[in-house]
Design a protein around this motif. Structure first.
Motif, PDB file in Angstrom:
ATOM      1  N   ASP A  96      36.606 -26.116  62.049  1.00  6.48           N
ATOM      2  CA  ASP A  96      36.420 -24.718  62.474  1.00  6.48           C
ATOM      3  C   ASP A  96      35.735 -23.744  61.146  1.00  6.48           C
ATOM      4  O   ASP A  96      34.938 -23.091  61.055  1.00  6.48           O
ATOM      5  CB  ASP A  96      37.332 -23.581  63.132  1.00  6.48           C
ATOM      6  N   SER A  97      36.318 -24.289  60.068  1.00  5.21           N
ATOM      7  CA  SER A  97      36.247 -23.465  58.806  1.00  5.21           C
ATOM      8  C   SER A  97      34.870 -23.754  58.217  1.00  5.21           C
ATOM      9  O   SER A  97      34.285 -22.959  57.481  1.00  5.21           O
ATOM     10  CB  SER A  97      37.394 -23.950  57.630  1.00  5.21           C
ATOM     11  N   GLU A  98      34.231 -24.768  58.672  1.00  5.92           N
ATOM     12  CA  GLU A  98      32.788 -25.125  58.180  1.00  5.92           C
ATOM     13  C   GLU A  98      31.875 -24.010  58.563  1.00  5.92           C
ATOM     14  O   GLU A  98      30.696 -23.981  58.083  1.00  5.92           O
ATOM     15  CB  GLU A  98      32.376 -26.769  58.683  1.00  5.92           C
ATOM     16  N   VAL A  99      32.275 -23.467  59.645  1.00  4.24           N
ATOM     17  CA  VAL A  99      31.171 -22.311  60.292  1.00  4.24           C
ATOM     18  C   VAL A  99      31.044 -21.300  59.103  1.00  4.24           C
ATOM     19  O   VAL A  99      30.146 -20.736  58.705  1.00  4.24           O
ATOM     20  CB  VAL A  99      31.773 -21.677  61.358  1.00  4.24           C
ATOM     21  N   LEU A 100      32.435 -21.068  58.393  1.00  2.00           N
ATOM     22  CA  LEU A 100      32.376 -19.954  57.445  1.00  2.00           C
ATOM     23  C   LEU A 100      31.786 -20.544  56.185  1.00  2.00           C
ATOM     24  O   LEU A 100      31.238 -19.608  55.408  1.00  2.00           O
ATOM     25  CB  LEU A 100      33.640 -19.331  57.432  1.00  2.00           C
ATOM     26  N   GLY A 101      32.259 -21.808  55.992  1.00  2.00           N
ATOM     27  CA  GLY A 101      31.504 -22.365  54.658  1.00  2.00           C
ATOM     28  C   GLY A 101      30.061 -22.234  54.721  1.00  2.00           C
ATOM     29  O   GLY A 101      29.433 -21.905  53.417  1.00  2.00           O
ATOM     30  N   ARG A 102      29.602 -22.669  55.686  1.00  2.30           N
ATOM     31  CA  ARG A 102      27.968 -22.601  55.889  1.00  2.30           C
ATOM     32  C   ARG A 102      27.469 -21.080  55.597  1.00  2.30           C
ATOM     33  O   ARG A 102      26.456 -21.106  54.854  1.00  2.30           O
ATOM     34  CB  ARG A 102      27.352 -23.220  57.223  1.00  2.30           C
ATOM     35  N   TRP A 103      28.076 -20.145  56.264  1.00  3.30           N
ATOM     36  CA  TRP A 103      27.556 -18.795  56.177  1.00  3.30           C
ATOM     37  C   TRP A 103      27.625 -18.432  55.086  1.00  3.30           C
ATOM     38  O   TRP A 103      26.750 -17.808  54.259  1.00  3.30           O
ATOM     39  CB  TRP A 103      28.228 -18.076  57.282  1.00  3.30           C
ATOM     40  N   PHE A 104      28.874 -18.440  54.197  1.00  6.07           N
ATOM     41  CA  PHE A 104      29.016 -18.130  52.878  1.00  6.07           C
ATOM     42  C   PHE A 104      28.078 -18.693  52.005  1.00  6.07           C
ATOM     43  O   PHE A 104      27.662 -17.906  51.212  1.00  6.07           O
ATOM     44  CB  PHE A 104      30.327 -18.292  52.557  1.00  6.07           C
ATOM     45  N   ASN A 105      28.114 -19.897  51.941  1.00  7.60           N
ATOM     46  CA  ASN A 105      26.975 -20.557  50.743  1.00  7.60           C
ATOM     47  C   ASN A 105      25.744 -20.087  51.210  1.00  7.60           C
ATOM     48  O   ASN A 105      24.884 -19.772  50.022  1.00  7.60           O
ATOM     49  CB  ASN A 105      27.241 -21.957  50.909  1.00  7.60           C
ATOM     50  N   GLY A 106      25.372 -19.959  52.230  1.00 10.90           N
ATOM     51  CA  GLY A 106      24.085 -19.346  52.462  1.00 10.90           C
ATOM     52  C   GLY A 106      23.733 -18.050  51.985  1.00 10.90           C
ATOM     53  O   GLY A 106      22.798 -17.470  51.518  1.00 10.90           O
ATOM     54  N   HIS A 107      24.861 -17.258  52.298  1.00 13.53           N
ATOM     55  CA  HIS A 107      24.752 -15.934  51.871  1.00 13.53           C
ATOM     56  C   HIS A 107      24.706 -15.493  50.293  1.00 13.53           C
ATOM     57  O   HIS A 107      23.739 -14.869  49.768  1.00 13.53           O
ATOM     58  CB  HIS A 107      25.852 -15.094  52.318  1.00 13.53           C
TER      59      HIS A 107
END
Length: 331
Positions: free
Chosen positions: A224-235
């Motif tokens: 589940d944490s990969e969802v945040l990881g992708r969003w954060f890195n993209g941001h």
């Protein structure tokens, strides 16, 4: 060999998937070989091929070789194979020997980058609940990463059961990368000032168990944490214009530097981050008491103000009334 390796203990689905991918890669590269005929030269050639065709860094090559070596190791131990072509492989041979900063290695965040991330124009500018696991996951997970140095997956798994208030507010990592990762981490006082304990109580009052109720992946073998990881890195890359060598994991690097600059003893911040020590004596005893770790972690201070996150309402929609009632400032 894969089936045999899986029989010893339960393997994480993601690890099995990674192993399957590597087996397919090695098999495609060596189509006329069997496990019994793969040599050390073959292993070297495959790793070089991975570097040249996929652009893998030395650390990535070591991860791949170590995982493949684990598969061969089980077979050698049980005398199914006579040798492990990845055993005692010298991965340092792939490391550039001259002191050239290529800019590709993962870096800690600078003070300027941290100030931009935790500013009204940074993470706090995004108030909608959709994307990255929702507003509170997007805010609190980076804050926890900054003040604890914990891995994203460790933080993404947190539930109410991980938190305890005695002898002081702290949380337990009950599942980690290895045995050293299982630890207790006291909450930095700034996390408490920013309202994290209030957030935990709001989660409890809403009847939720997971700390991040909207953080969910659709992938079968993904965390589940990969969802945040992708969003954060993209941001930070697209919105803030940060270079590719800083990602969410940079918080872990940043925390280690913050500990060093605060003169926190090495064995103390190793215990906080779940890093192992090469000193045999460090494996004796239970380690530092929580009270001692709390005294040490208080030394970490930041030269900029972090806004106070909005309260958790239990809804996927943050109302204008809630936003207006909680301006972005530390009280």
């Amino acid at each position: 060999m894969l089936d045999y390796w899986q029989q010893d203990c339960e393997r994480r689905p993601r690890t099995v998937q990674e192993m399957q991918t590597l087996i397919q890669s090695l098999s495609s590269f060596l189509p006329n070989k069997t496990p019994a005929t793969v040599t050390r030269q073959d292993a070297t050639a495959w790793l070089r091929h991975q570097r040249e065709t996929r652009g893998n860094a030395p650390k990535t090559l070591e991860k791949k070789g170590t995982l493949m070596g684990a598969l061969f190791s089980i077979a050698v131990k049980d005398e199914i194979l006579s040798s492990n072509p990845f055993a005692d492989f010298d991965y340092a041979r792939f490391v550039q020997k001259i002191g050239v900063d290529t800019g590709e290695d993962r870096k800690p965040f600078s003070q300027e980058q941290l100030a931009r991330i935790f500013s009204p124009e940074g993470l706090f500018s995004q108030r909608r609940q959709t994307g990255g696991g929702g507003y509170h996951a997007r805010i609190w997970l980076p804050l926890l990463g900054l003040f604890t140095g914990a891995r994203l997956d460790e933080l993404g798994r947190l539930t109410l059961q991980n938190f305890e208030s005695v002898p002081l507010p702290h949380f337990r990592i009950r599942r980690g990368k290895n045995d050293d990762s299982l630890r207790q981490i006291p909450l930095h006082p700034q996390l408490i000032d920013l309202g994290f304990l209030d957030y935990v109580e709001a989660i409890k009052a809403s009847g939720q168990e997971r700390l991040w109720p909207f953080l969910k992946t659709k992938g079968i073998n993904k965390n589940d944490s990969e969802v945040l990881g992708r969003w954060f890195n993209g941001h930070i890359h697209k919105k803030l214009g940060f270079p590719d060598n800083v990602v969410f994991h940079s918080f872990r690097h940043t925390f280690k530097d913050l500990c060093r600059n605060a003169h926190i003893p090495k064995d103390a911040h190793h215990q906080l981050t779940g890093h192992s020590s090469s000193d045999t004596g460090d494996s004796y005893g239970e380690g530092f008491a929580l009270e001692v770790l709390y005294e040490e972690i208080q030394r970490i201070t930041l030269p900029f103000t972090i806004p106070r996150p909005l309260p958790f309402t239990g809804s996927k929609t943050l109302t204008k009334k809630a936003a207006a009632g909680h301006p972005h400032r530390v009280p």
